[in-house]
Write an enzyme that holds these catalytic residues in place. Sequence first.
Site, PDB file in Angstrom:
ATOM      1  N   SER A 192     -33.425  28.020  -9.146  1.00  0.00           N
ATOM      2  CA  SER A 192     -33.960  28.415  -7.842  1.00  0.00           C
ATOM      3  C   SER A 192     -35.222  27.643  -7.445  1.00  0.00           C
ATOM      4  O   SER A 192     -35.210  26.421  -7.366  1.00  0.00           O
ATOM      5  CB  SER A 192     -34.202  29.928  -7.897  1.00  0.00           C
ATOM      6  OG  SER A 192     -34.725  30.400  -6.709  1.00  0.00           O
ATOM      7  N   ASP A 232     -32.306  26.978  -4.221  1.00  0.00           N
ATOM      8  CA  ASP A 232     -30.868  27.268  -4.280  1.00  0.00           C
ATOM      9  C   ASP A 232     -30.400  28.028  -3.040  1.00  0.00           C
ATOM     10  O   ASP A 232     -29.311  28.583  -3.012  1.00  0.00           O
ATOM     11  CB  ASP A 232     -30.501  28.022  -5.570  1.00  0.00           C
ATOM     12  CG  ASP A 232     -31.206  29.368  -5.670  1.00  0.00           C
ATOM     13  OD1 ASP A 232     -32.208  29.577  -4.965  1.00  0.00           O
ATOM     14  OD2 ASP A 232     -30.743  30.211  -6.454  1.00  0.00           O
ATOM     15  N   ASP A 251     -31.237  30.860  -1.520  1.00  0.00           N
ATOM     16  CA  ASP A 251     -31.068  32.300  -1.335  1.00  0.00           C
ATOM     17  C   ASP A 251     -32.317  32.934  -0.720  1.00  0.00           C
ATOM     18  O   ASP A 251     -32.366  34.139  -0.518  1.00  0.00           O
ATOM     19  CB  ASP A 251     -30.649  33.019  -2.636  1.00  0.00           C
ATOM     20  CG  ASP A 251     -31.607  32.797  -3.783  1.00  0.00           C
ATOM     21  OD1 ASP A 251     -32.649  32.144  -3.579  1.00  0.00           O
ATOM     22  OD2 ASP A 251     -31.303  33.273  -4.892  1.00  0.00           O
ATOM     23  N   ASN A 302     -40.831  37.371  -0.249  1.00  0.00           N
ATOM     24  CA  ASN A 302     -40.584  35.933  -0.387  1.00  0.00           C
ATOM     25  C   ASN A 302     -39.351  35.451   0.386  1.00  0.00           C
ATOM     26  O   ASN A 302     -39.002  34.276   0.306  1.00  0.00           O
ATOM     27  CB  ASN A 302     -40.462  35.567  -1.864  1.00  0.00           C
ATOM     28  CG  ASN A 302     -39.311  36.282  -2.553  1.00  0.00           C
ATOM     29  OD1 ASN A 302     -38.299  36.580  -1.949  1.00  0.00           O
ATOM     30  ND2 ASN A 302     -39.474  36.565  -3.832  1.00  0.00           N
ATOM     31  N   SER A 351     -43.983  38.250 -14.854  1.00  0.00           N
ATOM     32  CA  SER A 351     -42.886  37.603 -14.126  1.00  0.00           C
ATOM     33  C   SER A 351     -41.620  37.688 -14.969  1.00  0.00           C
ATOM     34  O   SER A 351     -41.669  37.668 -16.191  1.00  0.00           O
ATOM     35  CB  SER A 351     -43.250  36.140 -13.884  1.00  0.00           C
ATOM     36  OG  SER A 351     -42.081  35.396 -13.613  1.00  0.00           O
ATOM     37  N   THR A 403     -39.244  35.408 -14.353  1.00  0.00           N
ATOM     38  CA  THR A 403     -38.670  34.059 -14.297  1.00  0.00           C
ATOM     39  C   THR A 403     -39.616  32.979 -14.798  1.00  0.00           C
ATOM     40  O   THR A 403     -39.209  31.839 -14.964  1.00  0.00           O
ATOM     41  CB  THR A 403     -38.283  33.697 -12.843  1.00  0.00           C
ATOM     42  OG1 THR A 403     -39.463  33.704 -12.056  1.00  0.00           O
ATOM     43  CG2 THR A 403     -37.273  34.656 -12.266  1.00  0.00           C
TER      44      THR A 403
HETATM   45  P1  NG1 Z   1     -40.576  36.984 -10.861  1.00  0.00           P
HETATM   46  O1  NG1 Z   1     -40.818  35.640 -11.466  1.00  0.00           O
HETATM   47  O2  NG1 Z   1     -39.991  38.034 -11.759  1.00  0.00           O
HETATM   48  O3  NG1 Z   1     -41.777  37.451 -10.086  1.00  0.00           O
HETATM   49  C1  NG1 Z   1     -39.408  35.836  -8.740  1.00  0.00           C
HETATM   50  C2  NG1 Z   1     -39.724  36.537  -7.452  1.00  0.00           C
HETATM   51  C3  NG1 Z   1     -38.704  37.662  -7.253  1.00  0.00           C
HETATM   52  C4  NG1 Z   1     -37.275  37.138  -7.289  1.00  0.00           C
HETATM   53  C5  NG1 Z   1     -37.066  36.266  -8.537  1.00  0.00           C
HETATM   54  C6  NG1 Z   1     -35.723  35.574  -8.549  1.00  0.00           C
HETATM   55  C7  NG1 Z   1     -41.957  36.909  -6.478  1.00  0.00           C
HETATM   56  C8  NG1 Z   1     -43.270  37.559  -6.640  1.00  0.00           C
HETATM   57  N1  NG1 Z   1     -41.074  37.130  -7.473  1.00  0.00           N
HETATM   58  O4  NG1 Z   1     -39.422  36.793  -9.777  1.00  0.00           O
HETATM   59  O5  NG1 Z   1     -38.973  38.297  -6.054  1.00  0.00           O
HETATM   60  O6  NG1 Z   1     -36.951  36.461  -6.101  1.00  0.00           O
HETATM   61  O7  NG1 Z   1     -38.093  35.288  -8.679  1.00  0.00           O
HETATM   62  O8  NG1 Z   1     -35.702  34.312  -8.003  1.00  0.00           O
HETATM   63  O9  NG1 Z   1     -41.717  36.235  -5.480  1.00  0.00           O
HETATM   64 ZN    ZN Z   2     -33.568  31.152  -5.077  1.00  0.00          ZN
END
Ligand code: NG1
Ligand code: ZN
Length: 562
Positions: free
Chosen positions: A67, A286, A288, A391, A522, A524
């Site tokens: 992503s 990506d 989305d 986001n 997080s 990710t």
């Molecule tokens: P994490 O890295 O868990 O904060 C981020 C986004 C989520 C979601 C995921 C998947 C923020 C604060 N967090 O997650 O909303 O979109 O990536 O791509 O934007």
């Molecule tokens: Zn994405």
Amino acid sequence: MKEEQSSLLLKSSSLFPPPQGVKLSYGTAGFRADASILKSAVYRVGILAALRSLKTQSVVGVMITASHNKVTDNGVKIVDPSGGMLSQEWEPFADQLVNAQTPETLLSIIRECVEKEKIPFDGVQSAEILLGRDTRPSGESLLEAAKHGISSIFGAIALDLGILTTPQLHWMVHARNKGMKATEPAYFEQISSSFRCLIDLIPNGTKVNKLDNRVVVDGADGVGGEKLLVLKNILTDLVNEVRNSGKDGGLLNDGVGADYVQKEKVVPRGFGSNDVGKRCASLDGDADRLVYFSVPSNSSSKIDLVDGDKMLSLFALFIKEQLNILTREGNKKSNNNFQAHLGVVQTAYANGASTDYLKQLGLEVIFTPTGVKHLHEKAAQFDIGIYFEANGHGTILFSESFLSWLEARNNELALVSEGSEQQKAALRLLSVSKLINQAVGDALSCLLLVEAILQHMDWSIHKWNELYQDLPSRQLKVKVVDRTAVVTTNAETVAVTPPGIQEAIDAETAKYPRGRCFIRPSGTEDVVRVYAEASTQEGADSLANSVAKLVDQFLGSGSSAR
Ligand code: NG1
Ligand code: ZN
């Protein structure tokens, strides 16, 4: 499990040894890491996807993408038969499978999963897995690893669909299981024809964007840019220009894309003072996520951000208006009435001003933890559920029962009052349900819906942005030794551990008028995120900085970075 099957698994898994000393977790959106250590994980996710397909006796998907993360990262996630995210009940299997250290442990985990889930595993049943990947250079070899995993399960076949946006793959899995055509042309046909229907239903207004008033899009140098160029050829009046389309050698997500624009609140590469006043939009890597922005006249790099919360508000307003038309006076004569329950779902990252606005519209607002799997689940409980992360990741879900009522109502109105305002409202809602990707948030379909609604309302991006004024906010990330030391509750607004940190955050927050602040690990990235809101930008910045320092103090060494 038959002997041949076990030995096939032992043999193929020895070709994909897991990296030493690394523990991966399924996280907010699948496994993500530096692409160089992901082969074994992707191979094993291939196996899991085959098991999931056997269990559900339906087609599932595997998407290879990281992503909005940097180009050298990659990731992998499973798409369930509904087109949604992998059922959360299966996430622990995914974690165990990917972290198994030897082929023998891997085999025994697979055996346990087959037994526990009563998966038909006799080699007679078949499994089908659709594979997609984004434009990352590592995608091709990772996709091969997924194919290896899939072909180590007897009866499982992989269908490689090549480079796709994440939402396209979700849409195709859903379509395939509904017996519909699951191809890219079918996807574009559905979203473009329902967009045209919405435009045709605009009350006596201009039916197309004036040439100089079309949206300019930042494609994040990723797959979304490529696909938008295809859409631009189908809907020639839609987009003025696609920049960072991935065709001109720009680096994916590097100073471009929805995540960068939303978090940094500055223009992406290739945009600047020449774009003052234009309606601009940004996709993520990506496709989305989608955010809009405009460049104010007094600035060359700062932007006026129109984020996911504003998109949610625009969609909610439009849908509420159509529902009102459908159920107003003269309409009550019908025996066929339905009080549709419209609700919205947000996370703690939603700007406080958006929540106030939505509540003031009379809407029910629900909060869930971050990650669309949580929001999607809640939105599915309404007749019409709209969910968005700030986001720009979100969509609209229509319940089956509401849609069948709407179809019937539309047919009834076509007989008694064809072309009436009520019938148009019914048709508009039906078009929205076809345009929006109900499997998952989709930047391309959301872009079409925003463009159609702005034309319907005859609104500029500025008018849209004025629905309410965002409270100043700031997001920071803090690198820590172990982010799992932060455990949260109450839709992530309260940190339960480390002990004492929440009290310290509360004391800091209390110093700022309209202050609100929370931290969470997080899912990710290897960071703890800090979000702060206050009545002024200076306040939000200073609150975020102080809390980032607290995170540093409580969680040990690391440097905080934007
Ligand atoms: P994490 O890295 O868990 O904060 C981020 C986004 C989520 C979601 C995921 C998947 C923020 C604060 N967090 O997650 O909303 O979109 O990536 O791509 O934007
Ligand atoms: Zn994405």
